[in-house]
Design an enzyme around this catalytic site. Structure first.
Site, PDB file in Angstrom:
ATOM      1  CD  GLU A 193      -6.286  67.369  28.059  1.00 62.75           C
ATOM      2  OE1 GLU A 193      -6.493  67.345  29.267  1.00 62.75           O
ATOM      3  OE2 GLU A 193      -5.572  66.511  27.480  1.00 62.75           O
ATOM      4  CE  LYS A 226      -0.848  66.055  35.964  1.00 62.25           C
ATOM      5  NZ  LYS A 226      -1.059  65.348  34.679  1.00 62.25           N
ATOM      6  CD1 TRP A 245      -6.668  77.449  36.880  1.00 55.60           C
ATOM      7  CD2 TRP A 245      -8.649  76.950  37.806  1.00 55.60           C
ATOM      8  NE1 TRP A 245      -7.491  76.982  35.901  1.00 55.60           N
ATOM      9  CE2 TRP A 245      -8.699  76.666  36.425  1.00 55.60           C
ATOM     10  CE3 TRP A 245      -9.781  76.715  38.576  1.00 55.60           C
ATOM     11  CZ2 TRP A 245      -9.837  76.168  35.799  1.00 55.60           C
ATOM     12  CZ3 TRP A 245     -10.919  76.215  37.969  1.00 55.60           C
ATOM     13  CH2 TRP A 245     -10.928  75.952  36.593  1.00 55.60           C
ATOM     14  CE  LYS A 293      -3.104  63.627  26.798  1.00 60.60           C
ATOM     15  NZ  LYS A 293      -4.334  63.872  27.523  1.00 60.60           N
ATOM     16  NE  ARG A 328      -1.924  72.217  43.342  1.00 56.68           N
ATOM     17  CZ  ARG A 328      -2.365  71.090  43.855  1.00 56.68           C
ATOM     18  NH1 ARG A 328      -1.630  70.006  43.745  1.00 56.68           N
ATOM     19  NH2 ARG A 328      -3.516  71.022  44.458  1.00 56.68           N
ATOM     20  CB  CYS A 353      -5.397  76.784  44.349  1.00 57.81           C
ATOM     21  SG  CYS A 353      -6.678  77.885  43.788  1.00 57.81           S
ATOM     22  CD  GLU A 396      -6.168  60.630  26.653  1.00 55.21           C
ATOM     23  OE1 GLU A 396      -7.278  60.933  27.087  1.00 55.21           O
ATOM     24  OE2 GLU A 396      -5.107  61.117  27.089  1.00 55.21           O
ATOM     25  CG  HIS A 415     -26.358  56.986  12.826  1.00 55.33           C
ATOM     26  ND1 HIS A 415     -27.603  56.612  12.366  1.00 55.33           N
ATOM     27  CD2 HIS A 415     -25.597  55.866  12.817  1.00 55.33           C
ATOM     28  CE1 HIS A 415     -27.601  55.306  12.128  1.00 55.33           C
ATOM     29  NE2 HIS A 415     -26.392  54.837  12.380  1.00 55.33           N
ATOM     30  CG  ASN A 454      -6.153  74.142  46.734  1.00 54.73           C
ATOM     31  OD1 ASN A 454      -7.067  74.328  45.947  1.00 54.73           O
ATOM     32  ND2 ASN A 454      -5.330  73.116  46.650  1.00 54.73           N
ATOM     33  N   GLY A 455      -9.292  75.474  47.332  1.00 50.55           N
ATOM     34  CA  GLY A 455     -10.596  74.817  47.477  1.00 50.55           C
ATOM     35  C   GLY A 455     -11.712  75.809  47.218  1.00 50.55           C
TER      36      GLY A 455
HETATM   37  C1  G6P Z   1      -7.631  67.122  34.547  1.00 45.55           C
HETATM   38  C2  G6P Z   1      -6.303  66.754  33.904  1.00 45.55           C
HETATM   39  C3  G6P Z   1      -6.465  65.446  33.129  1.00 45.55           C
HETATM   40  C4  G6P Z   1      -6.961  64.351  34.041  1.00 45.55           C
HETATM   41  C5  G6P Z   1      -8.254  64.766  34.769  1.00 45.55           C
HETATM   42  C6  G6P Z   1      -8.580  63.802  35.886  1.00 45.55           C
HETATM   43  O1  G6P Z   1      -8.574  67.413  33.570  1.00 45.55           O
HETATM   44  O2  G6P Z   1      -5.879  67.775  33.028  1.00 45.55           O
HETATM   45  O3  G6P Z   1      -5.224  65.071  32.581  1.00 45.55           O
HETATM   46  O4  G6P Z   1      -7.222  63.198  33.285  1.00 45.55           O
HETATM   47  O5  G6P Z   1      -8.085  66.054  35.386  1.00 45.55           O
HETATM   48  O6  G6P Z   1      -7.591  63.927  36.883  1.00 45.55           O
HETATM   49  P1  G6P Z   1      -7.137  62.768  37.845  1.00 45.55           P
HETATM   50  O7  G6P Z   1      -6.040  63.380  38.669  1.00 45.55           O
HETATM   51  O8  G6P Z   1      -8.340  62.427  38.677  1.00 45.55           O
HETATM   52  O9  G6P Z   1      -6.691  61.640  37.013  1.00 45.55           O
END
Ligand code: G6P
Length: 613
Positions: free
Chosen positions: A492, A608, A75, A489, A27, A2, A485, A508, A101-102
């Site tokens: 995502e 984001k 969102w 990626k 965002r 949002c 990670e 396992h 927003n929230g």
């Molecule tokens: C979302 C983003 C990630 C990020 C995570 C934590 O999932 O897409 O890239 O690692 O939030 O966000 P922050 O702002 O707390 O690092």
């Protein structure tokens, strides 16, 4: 997650609101809307989907006249993305119009109350409840400011609200709790927004509102109130970074731009903290006495930031000899953690606004632990709530999938490891110097990883792998945390199912899923464990796997004997190696996503900054 923009001034509001919202697209959102007020009353346009649809519906804002307005990218949380559920929302009598927003957690109880008062609703949202509650109190009080205060007293959850009222056509009210909101001072015009890029084109004088703050403003002035309702003065901060830092600068995507910015981001984060061959952390106040008393370190975060924490366990335990527990913020906050003044809680967050991370930080503060935040966004809620803050100087990160924030967070953990290890005497002078020397050299080595030749190689690999539906990432020790990670990626941004496993765990369970041509990415850069990981590679190869092996240049010959495709990175200090390893994995996901036609910067369903639980 949002985005809010608000404008009052002499210019037409709609184009400014649309422009601001476009800077908040990162965002994450699934619908958008704007409201402009003029003598004709409120004009509202909303559309499901991308901002481009709203632009078309309003002829780029030209169809809406008025110099005061609010805009929103939504969102979806309460109710599907739809026209009705999009913001701005009008109250039942049409006098109040607001964006939010929230999440208002008690909206159902409030809605029942308001229905009983005869208020009507046309959406499924929690936001419309806020609009009607405000209308209710406004009718009761006859004073808008008091009504806003009484409304927010009743709201449980998080909110940043931008509020217009038809009875006060020249002013706007904004209020916030646990959702980001800034106020921007212009010349004969003023702004609110969820984040700086939305208004940077118009002003650099910005106030980050605190929880409970309220501001009432016109084109020419603003009055601020704190959580107690007292009038307060605010000194604006001057934003020094350029808009180009938040724009693509010739790259096809923000993500690729941000991957390429990593050498600079690392340099900016590391160099100011290294003076005369020592790590100097002026930003924090952890005394050697305090450090000697730490019995346990928790690293609390979400998403990629949590995976930085997983690396942190290996790094800090090795250098400081203190037990380290990485834990997801969403779990930590409800786990009744055993904390006290001998616990250091390190909070990692790019945005500084992630709802679970912020709540976990507050829980740690309440339980008496010392909290240290590693944050990218200056002035964010997490940076304010923690006892100590170390900023990552990554600059604005726009792509939803983090790259440069992840890398700079990791570099701060190295600085901390050196700082604490030195204070505790757990690092010998030789080890300290070797690690610090390697840290300072990292940006240059990253530049090598980003060479044209390397990029072309990874792009070709992505073409080869683009049709794989299941991918396994395996590695040991630090490499297993890097795999987490790498795998995230790929999920995502390329929407490819992938799993990350400590290579020793393969037998396992997951090995039963390996069949002909299953893609396995083996990360094998820990020298002492190289042979062991190669044994795991042989096991999956024996079952038909197609293996991409990531290792350092000095293992080039060995890995070529075992894997189908090698991917090489320069060698650095073993503890720092993950900083170089993650970059090819970021690039691999980027190119696979491109080859699969995905929206790299705005992946589906993701945001984001996750400002709701
Ligand atoms: C979302 C983003 C990630 C990020 C995570 C934590 O999932 O897409 O890239 O690692 O939030 O966000 P922050 O702002 O707390 O690092």
């Amino acid at each position: 997650m949002c985005g809010i923009v608000g404008y009052i001034g002499a210019q037409q509001a709609a184009p400014i609101l649309l422009d601001g919202l476009s800077k908040l697209e990162y965002r994450g959102y699934d619908s958008a809307g704007i409201c402009v007020y003029s003598a004709k009353g409120f004009q509202i346009e909303k559309t499901k989907g991308r901002l481009a649809a709203l632009r078309t519906a309003t002829a780029d804002g030209a169809s809406m006249t008025g110099t005061i307005g609010i805009g929103h990218t939504r969102w979806a949380t309460h109710g599907a993305p739809s026209h009705e559920n999009s913001h701005p929302h009008l109250s039942a009598n049409g006098k109040i119009c607001l964006v939010h927003n929230g999440i208002i957690e008690n909206y159902l109880i409030l809605k029942e109350f308001l229905l009983a008062q005869g208020k009507t609703f046309c959406s499924e949202t929690d936001t419309e409840v806020a609009a009607n509650l405000l209308e209710y109190y406004y009718e009761l009080e006859g004073d808008l400011l008091r009504a806003v205060r009484r409304t927010t007293e009743k709201l449980c959850g998080s909110y940043a609200l931008g509020i217009l009222c038809a009875d006060r056509p020249d002013s706007m009210i904004a209020v916030k709790k646990d959702s980001p909101l800034i106020f921007g001072f212009g010349e004969g015009e003023n702004f609110i927004a969820s984040d700086v890029p939305a208004i940077l084109r118009y002003t650099r004088k910005v106030v980050y509102l605190n929880d409970g703050d309220m501001v009432e403003f016109t084109a020419n002035g603003a009055t601020f109130y704190n959580a107690l309702g007292e009038q307060v003065s605010k000194t604006p901060e001057h934003i020094t970074w350029e808009m180009s830092a938040a724009e693509k600068g010739g790259f096809p995507h923000f993500m690729l731009k941000e991957i390429h910015e990593q050498p600079k981001a690392l340099r900016d984060t590391i160099s100011p903290r290294v003076k005369n061959g020592r790590v100097v952390l002026d930003d924090i106040k952890l005394t050697p006495e305090y450090l000697r008393g730490i019995r346990r370190i928790y690293i609390v975060a979400c998403g990629s930031a949590y995976y930085v924490g997983c690396l942190g366990k290996y790094i800090l335990e090795k250098t400081c000899r203190i037990p380290v527990e990485p834990i997801l913020a969403s779990e930590f906050r409800y786990s009744e953690p055993v904390l006290g003044d001998d616990s250091l809680v390190i909070i990692i967050s790019q945005s500084g606004e992630t709802a679970d991370t912020l709540a976990a930080l507050r829980e740690a503060n309440t339980l008496g632990a010392r909290t240290l935040a590693i944050v990218n966004v200056v002035g964010s809620a997490i940076s304010k709530a923690a006892h100590d803050v170390i900023y990552t100087w990554a600059g604005p990160e726009i792509a939803v999938a983090t790259t440069k924030a992840y890398s700079t967070q990791l570099s701060v953990l190295y600085l901390l490891a050196l700082y604490i290890g030195d204070a505790l005497g757990t690092l010998s002078a030789e080890e300290y110097n070797a690690m610090l020397h390697a840290l300072v050299a990292l940006p240059e080595q990253l530049t090598q990883v980003l060479s044209e030749e390397n990029l072309a190689h990874i792009e070709a690999l992505a073409q080869e792998y683009k049709s794989h539906h299941d991918v396994f990432f395996i590695g040991r020790n630090l490499d297993s945390a890097t795999c987490l990670e790498g795998s995230l990626k790929l999920k995502e941004i390329a929407y490819v199912h992938s799993e990350a496993y400590a290579a020793g765990e393969l037998k396992h369970g997951p090995i039963s899923l390996i069949e002909d041509d299953t893609l396995v990415v083996a990360v094998a850069t820990v020298p002492a464990l190289f042979e062991k990981t190669m044994s795991n590679v042989k096991e999956v190869k024996a079952r038909g796997a197609n293996v991409l092996g990531l290792t350092t240049v000095d293992f080039a010959d060995e890995i070529a004997k075992t894997v189908d495709r090698p991917l090489l990175v320069p060698r650095t200090h073993p503890l720092l190696q993950p900083s170089l390893n993650v970059v090819p994995l970021q690039l691999l996901s980027y190119y696979v996503a491109l080859a699969r036609g995905c929206d790299v910067d705005k992946p589906r369903n993701l945001a984001k900054s996750v400002t709701v639980e």
